[in-house]
Design an enzyme around this catalytic site. Structure first.
Site, PDB file in Angstrom:
ATOM      1  N   GLU A   1       0.838  -1.211   0.000  1.00 23.07           N
ATOM      2  CA  GLU A   1       0.000   0.000   0.000  1.00 23.07           C
ATOM      3  C   GLU A   1       0.871   1.259   0.000  1.00 23.07           C
ATOM      4  OE1 GLU A   1      -0.084  -2.623   1.973  1.00 23.07           O
ATOM      5  OE2 GLU A   1      -2.015  -2.862   2.974  1.00 23.07           O
TER       6      GLU A   1
ATOM      7  N   CYS B   1      -2.346  -3.289   7.314  1.00 24.90           N
ATOM      8  CA  CYS B   1      -1.741  -3.046   8.632  1.00 24.90           C
ATOM      9  C   CYS B   1      -2.125  -1.649   9.132  1.00 24.90           C
ATOM     10  CB  CYS B   1      -0.229  -3.213   8.562  1.00 24.90           C
ATOM     11  SG  CYS B   1       0.652  -1.820   7.836  1.00 24.90           S
TER      12      CYS B   1
ATOM     13  N   CYS C   1      -0.434   1.388   7.437  1.00 23.65           N
ATOM     14  CA  CYS C   1      -0.947   1.691   6.089  1.00 23.65           C
ATOM     15  C   CYS C   1      -2.346   2.292   6.155  1.00 23.65           C
ATOM     16  CB  CYS C   1      -0.897   0.449   5.201  1.00 23.65           C
ATOM     17  SG  CYS C   1       0.782   0.129   4.617  1.00 23.65           S
TER      18      CYS C   1
HETATM   19  N1  THU Z   1       2.447  -6.327   4.137  1.00 22.49           N
HETATM   20  C1  THU Z   1       1.925  -5.470   3.199  1.00 22.49           C
HETATM   21  O1  THU Z   1       2.471  -5.329   2.100  1.00 22.49           O
HETATM   22  N2  THU Z   1       0.808  -4.780   3.520  1.00 22.49           N
HETATM   23  C2  THU Z   1       0.131  -4.877   4.714  1.00 22.49           C
HETATM   24  O2  THU Z   1      -0.848  -4.161   4.927  1.00 22.49           O
HETATM   25  C3  THU Z   1       0.578  -5.831   5.721  1.00 22.49           C
HETATM   26  C4  THU Z   1       1.848  -6.540   5.443  1.00 22.49           C
HETATM   27  C5  THU Z   1       3.666  -7.063   3.816  1.00 22.49           C
HETATM   28  C6  THU Z   1       4.887  -6.593   4.557  1.00 22.49           C
HETATM   29  C7  THU Z   1       5.747  -7.835   4.546  1.00 22.49           C
HETATM   30  O3  THU Z   1       6.533  -7.833   3.353  1.00 22.49           O
HETATM   31  C8  THU Z   1       4.776  -8.981   4.486  1.00 22.49           C
HETATM   32  O4  THU Z   1       3.519  -8.426   4.147  1.00 22.49           O
HETATM   33  C9  THU Z   1       4.642  -9.738   5.783  1.00 22.49           C
HETATM   34  O5  THU Z   1       4.413  -8.888   6.846  1.00 22.49           O
END
Ligand code: THU
Length: 159
Positions: A69, A106, A109
Site C-alpha cells: 500500500e 496493517c 498503512c
Molecule cells: N504487508 C503489506 O504489504 N501490507 C500490509 O498491509 C501488511 C503486510 C507485507 C509486509 C511484509 O513484506 C509482508 O507483508 C509480511 O508482513
C-alpha cells in the site's frame, strides 16, 4: 455488529472494483518477499480515475521492508503530486503456495491511506473469506490528527 463496523455501501461499480483488484493482482506478481513468503499487491484509484500499483519489498534487515500500500501511494504521489486524493484501494495477497490469503491492511498503512482520502473505500479479502469494501474511517476510527496547537494541519502542504 455495530453499524460502524458493517462493510460500507459500494462506492465503486462491480466492474471498477474488479478492475482495481486485477491491477493489485498484477502488482503482486512482482512482489519481493523472500523472507515472509507473503506476496502483497495494492492498487489505489485516484480522484482523476487513474490507478497506481505497488507491491511489498522486503529486506534482509527485516525492518527495512515496505508494504504494498505504501508503495502504491508513493507511485500515485509521484504521478499526481501533493494534491493527490484517493478514492479506493484494493489489496491482495498470496502465500508461498500461491493461494489467496486474507489481507486486512496493517495499522500503519491505514493511517497512510487516510492521509489521502477521508472517504476512501478499502477493498480486501477478509478473514471470513469474503472480499468486501470498508470505509477507511471504520478501519481506523481513532486516527492520529495533528493537534491544532501545533500550528499545522493535514491540508497545510497541499497545492
Ligand atoms: N504487508 C503489506 O504489504 N501490507 C500490509 O498491509 C501488511 C503486510 C507485507 C509486509 C511484509 O513484506 C509482508 O507483508 C509480511 O508482513
Amino acid at each position: 455488529m455495530a453499524d460502524r463496523q458493517r462493510p460500507m455501501d459500494p462506492v465503486l461499480s462491480d466492474a471498477a472494483r474488479d478492475a482495481l483488484l486485477a491491477v493489485a493482482e498484477a502488482a503482486l506478481l512482482n512482489a519481493y518477499a523472500p523472507y515472509s513468503g507473503l506476496r502483497v499487491g495494492a492498487a489505489v484509484l485516484t480522484g482523476r480515475g487513474v490507478s497506481h500499483a505497488g507491491c511489498n519489498v522486503e529486506n534482509r534487515a527485516y525492518p527495512l521492508g515496505g508494504c504494498a500500500e505504501h508503495h502504491a501511494i508513493a507511485a500515485a504521489v509521484l504521478a499526481e503530486g501533493p494534491g493527490l486524493r484517493l478514492r479506493a484501494v484494493a489489496i491482495v495477497a498470496r502465500d508461498v503456495d500461491d493461494h489467496p490469503v486474507p489481507i486486512p491492511p496493517c495499522g500503519g498503512c491505514r493511517q497512510r491511506l487516510l492521509e489521502f482520502g477521508d472517504d476512501l473505500a478499502v477493498i480486501f479479502l477478509g478473514r471470513d473469506g469474503v472480499i468486501a469494501t470498508h470505509a477507511i474511517r471504520d478501519l481506523l476510527p481513532a486516527s492520529f490528527e495533528l493537534p491544532p496547537s501545533s500550528g499545522l494541519s493535514s491540508s497545510a502542504s497541499r497545492r
